[in-house]
Design an enzyme around this catalytic site. Sequence first.
Site, PDB file in Angstrom:
ATOM      1  N   LYS A   1       8.247  -2.929  16.105  1.00 15.69           N
ATOM      2  CA  LYS A   1       8.783  -1.461  15.845  1.00 15.69           C
ATOM      3  C   LYS A   1       9.789  -1.053  16.646  1.00 15.69           C
ATOM      4  O   LYS A   1      10.894  -0.244  16.266  1.00 15.69           O
ATOM      5  CB  LYS A   1       7.659  -0.642  15.241  1.00 15.69           C
ATOM      6  CG  LYS A   1       6.468  -1.026  14.335  1.00 15.69           C
ATOM      7  CD  LYS A   1       7.378  -0.943  12.901  1.00 15.69           C
ATOM      8  CE  LYS A   1       6.477  -1.574  11.782  1.00 15.69           C
ATOM      9  NZ  LYS A   1       7.115  -1.563  10.650  1.00 15.69           N
TER      10      LYS A   1
ATOM     11  N   TYR B   1       0.721  -1.164  -0.010  1.00 21.19           N
ATOM     12  CA  TYR B   1       0.014   0.014   0.035  1.00 21.19           C
ATOM     13  C   TYR B   1       0.750   1.341   0.055  1.00 21.19           C
ATOM     14  O   TYR B   1       0.725   2.013  -0.831  1.00 21.19           O
ATOM     15  CB  TYR B   1      -0.933  -0.056   1.303  1.00 21.19           C
ATOM     16  CG  TYR B   1      -1.797   1.286   1.355  1.00 21.19           C
ATOM     17  CD1 TYR B   1      -2.666   1.833   0.588  1.00 21.19           C
ATOM     18  CD2 TYR B   1      -1.792   1.671   2.624  1.00 21.19           C
ATOM     19  CE1 TYR B   1      -3.392   2.957   0.692  1.00 21.19           C
ATOM     20  CE2 TYR B   1      -2.536   2.914   3.033  1.00 21.19           C
ATOM     21  CZ  TYR B   1      -3.246   3.497   1.792  1.00 21.19           C
ATOM     22  OH  TYR B   1      -3.990   4.468   2.434  1.00 21.19           O
ATOM     23  N   ILE B   2       1.572   1.550   1.058  1.00 21.58           N
ATOM     24  CA  ILE B   2       2.471   2.697   1.016  1.00 21.58           C
ATOM     25  C   ILE B   2       3.436   2.693   0.075  1.00 21.58           C
ATOM     26  O   ILE B   2       3.806   3.724  -0.571  1.00 21.58           O
ATOM     27  CB  ILE B   2       2.986   3.039   2.566  1.00 21.58           C
ATOM     28  CG1 ILE B   2       1.820   3.066   3.556  1.00 21.58           C
ATOM     29  CG2 ILE B   2       3.650   4.316   2.650  1.00 21.58           C
ATOM     30  CD1 ILE B   2       2.348   2.833   4.869  1.00 21.58           C
TER      31      ILE B   2
ATOM     32  N   ASN C   1       1.709  -9.840   0.896  1.00 15.53           N
ATOM     33  CA  ASN C   1       0.610  -9.031   1.371  1.00 15.53           C
ATOM     34  C   ASN C   1       0.162  -8.384  -0.076  1.00 15.53           C
ATOM     35  O   ASN C   1      -0.413  -7.119   0.193  1.00 15.53           O
ATOM     36  CB  ASN C   1       0.509  -8.263   2.756  1.00 15.53           C
ATOM     37  CG  ASN C   1      -0.689  -7.945   3.260  1.00 15.53           C
ATOM     38  OD1 ASN C   1      -1.707  -8.549   3.023  1.00 15.53           O
ATOM     39  ND2 ASN C   1      -0.694  -6.722   3.700  1.00 15.53           N
TER      40      ASN C   1
ATOM     41  N   SER D   1       6.085   3.401  13.295  1.00 10.31           N
ATOM     42  CA  SER D   1       4.902   3.858  13.567  1.00 10.31           C
ATOM     43  C   SER D   1       4.428   4.581  14.650  1.00 10.31           C
ATOM     44  O   SER D   1       5.030   4.291  15.826  1.00 10.31           O
ATOM     45  CB  SER D   1       4.008   2.228  13.577  1.00 10.31           C
ATOM     46  OG  SER D   1       2.671   2.417  13.966  1.00 10.31           O
TER      47      SER D   1
ATOM     48  N   ASN E   1       8.270  -9.926  -1.597  1.00 11.40           N
ATOM     49  CA  ASN E   1       7.763 -11.266  -1.671  1.00 11.40           C
ATOM     50  C   ASN E   1       6.483 -11.722  -1.893  1.00 11.40           C
ATOM     51  O   ASN E   1       6.006 -12.681  -2.058  1.00 11.40           O
ATOM     52  CB  ASN E   1       8.062 -12.086  -0.428  1.00 11.40           C
ATOM     53  CG  ASN E   1       7.307 -12.058   0.870  1.00 11.40           C
ATOM     54  OD1 ASN E   1       6.429 -10.908   1.002  1.00 11.40           O
ATOM     55  ND2 ASN E   1       7.686 -12.524   1.800  1.00 11.40           N
ATOM     56  N   LEU E   2       5.339 -10.496  -1.995  1.00  9.20           N
ATOM     57  CA  LEU E   2       3.985 -10.298  -2.530  1.00  9.20           C
ATOM     58  C   LEU E   2       3.196 -11.156  -1.360  1.00  9.20           C
ATOM     59  O   LEU E   2       2.234 -11.714  -1.843  1.00  9.20           O
ATOM     60  CB  LEU E   2       3.902 -11.097  -3.797  1.00  9.20           C
ATOM     61  CG  LEU E   2       4.706 -10.296  -4.938  1.00  9.20           C
ATOM     62  CD1 LEU E   2       4.334 -10.947  -6.230  1.00  9.20           C
ATOM     63  CD2 LEU E   2       4.395  -8.997  -4.969  1.00  9.20           C
TER      64      LEU E   2
ATOM     65  N   ASN F   1      -8.800  -2.009   9.622  1.00  9.01           N
ATOM     66  CA  ASN F   1      -8.713  -0.446   9.723  1.00  9.01           C
ATOM     67  C   ASN F   1      -9.864   0.282   9.376  1.00  9.01           C
ATOM     68  O   ASN F   1     -10.826  -0.039   8.591  1.00  9.01           O
ATOM     69  CB  ASN F   1      -7.561   0.120   9.056  1.00  9.01           C
ATOM     70  CG  ASN F   1      -6.145  -0.734   9.728  1.00  9.01           C
ATOM     71  OD1 ASN F   1      -5.499  -1.244   8.815  1.00  9.01           O
ATOM     72  ND2 ASN F   1      -5.997  -0.256  10.888  1.00  9.01           N
TER      73      ASN F   1
ATOM     74  N   TYR G   1       3.513  -6.687  17.419  1.00  3.84           N
ATOM     75  CA  TYR G   1       3.579  -5.873  16.098  1.00  3.84           C
ATOM     76  C   TYR G   1       4.381  -4.663  16.654  1.00  3.84           C
ATOM     77  O   TYR G   1       5.280  -4.435  16.064  1.00  3.84           O
ATOM     78  CB  TYR G   1       2.499  -5.464  15.278  1.00  3.84           C
ATOM     79  CG  TYR G   1       2.536  -3.995  14.206  1.00  3.84           C
ATOM     80  CD1 TYR G   1       3.280  -4.446  13.163  1.00  3.84           C
ATOM     81  CD2 TYR G   1       1.967  -2.958  14.742  1.00  3.84           C
ATOM     82  CE1 TYR G   1       3.495  -3.538  12.314  1.00  3.84           C
ATOM     83  CE2 TYR G   1       2.167  -2.005  13.792  1.00  3.84           C
ATOM     84  CZ  TYR G   1       2.823  -2.175  12.522  1.00  3.84           C
ATOM     85  OH  TYR G   1       3.078  -1.146  11.743  1.00  3.84           O
TER      86      TYR G   1
END
Length: 338
Positions: A154, A13-14, A37, A126, A34-35, A200, A150
């Site tokens: 980070k 996405y980003i 997601n 994040s 690596n695709l 989200n 998660y």
Amino acid sequence: MTQPILVTGGAGYIGSHTCVALIESGHTPLVLDNLCNSSSESLERVRRISGVRPGFVEGDVRDAALLDRVLAEQRPQAVIHFAGLKAVGESVQQPLEYYDNNVGGTVTLLQAMQRAGLRNLIFSSSATVYGDPASVPIREDFPRSATNPYGRSKLMIEDVLGDLYRADPAWRIARLRYFNPVGAHPSGLIGEDPRGVPNNLLPYITQVAVGRLSRLRIFGGDWPTPDGTGVRDFIHVMDLAEGHVAALRHLLAHEGMFTVNLGTGQGCSVLQMVQAFERCCGRGLPYEIVQRRAGDIAECWADPAQAQRLLNWKAVRDLDTICADAWRWQQANPAGYA
Ligand code: NAD
Ligand code: UD1
């Protein structure tokens, strides 16, 4: 030949939006993904927008031999490191996957960069590293904490990067803390394509609006906020993408390590977002207010002054633009890239 910018996770996405911003500012992105997601169709769409199809290596950042080969053959100028897993709930169920992919993947990448003599890195951190902040707006020097694997991944990566920089100040490192990235490129060709039911808010709203989901559930109407719903700093993904170009410009021109918030500095409540979206799509959205979601916080928005001062960057797109662009993407691609 211009040296490319290696973009790990660049099909996501980003990353895909950042590829567009990089191309528009004269850089040459080279994507390694690596695709797991994402779909490489996003890169074909980047070509339709910008006229340039980013180079693409299908592979994993945990594959040291592959990284050695790519760094030796392509000699990138810098790495923008998006690759990682990002679903909070999944990280609670599968913590080892998250530490392996996010922390392990980053260490493998850093080691390969070190072997190749490449020391310019931009890292996707994040606002989750601020945990439940004592006050808002949030400055970069606020205390950090984590409430799930998660977020802890980070935090750990931020610390790894800090240690690396202290050990070898020849590294140039940007730690960018994103607030809530939303929206899509104004062409409607690229956007957020979550697998399964979105976690989200905005992808959930757009899927309700397009009829894929029946109603929005608002998690809590009793938060200590003006209208009782959660407040976040929703930043247009193209503003965020341009923030990366600004960070890259700074990194290539200055020595050192820096950490900045990428947010708008404006809080927006869940209800305000729903209302903005209703204005944009011209119809009411079915919703109900349900219990709070475990792990959520009341309010989170950035003090963006440091990014403006250091990078001469600030978010410029408003809530109506965010909704219009997200809606255009969703309508044109009701099933995402599939
Ligand atoms: P995304 O899932 O769309 O993109 C991540 C990309 O990385 C995907 O294309 C995926 O296939 C790839 N990837 C994952 N593991 C990989 C591996 N081991 N090797 C190679 N490729 C791998 O997510 P996004 O929203 O674009 O997020 C990008 C980065 O920004 C992530 O690190 C995420 O944690 C961080 N971030 C995202 C948000 C957000 O709300 N979207 C907020 C803060 C931080
Ligand atoms: C989420 C992640 C966080 C990440 C951030 C930025 C979780 C728990 N946290 O934060 O780690 O850094 O994205 O991308 O996933 N909401 C609803 N109904 C929904 C979905 C969301 O009411 O169906 C509300 C939430 O309660 C929250 C707001 O909308 O108040 C935003 O939620 P979301 O989009 O999931 O982002 P964050 O929780 O801020």
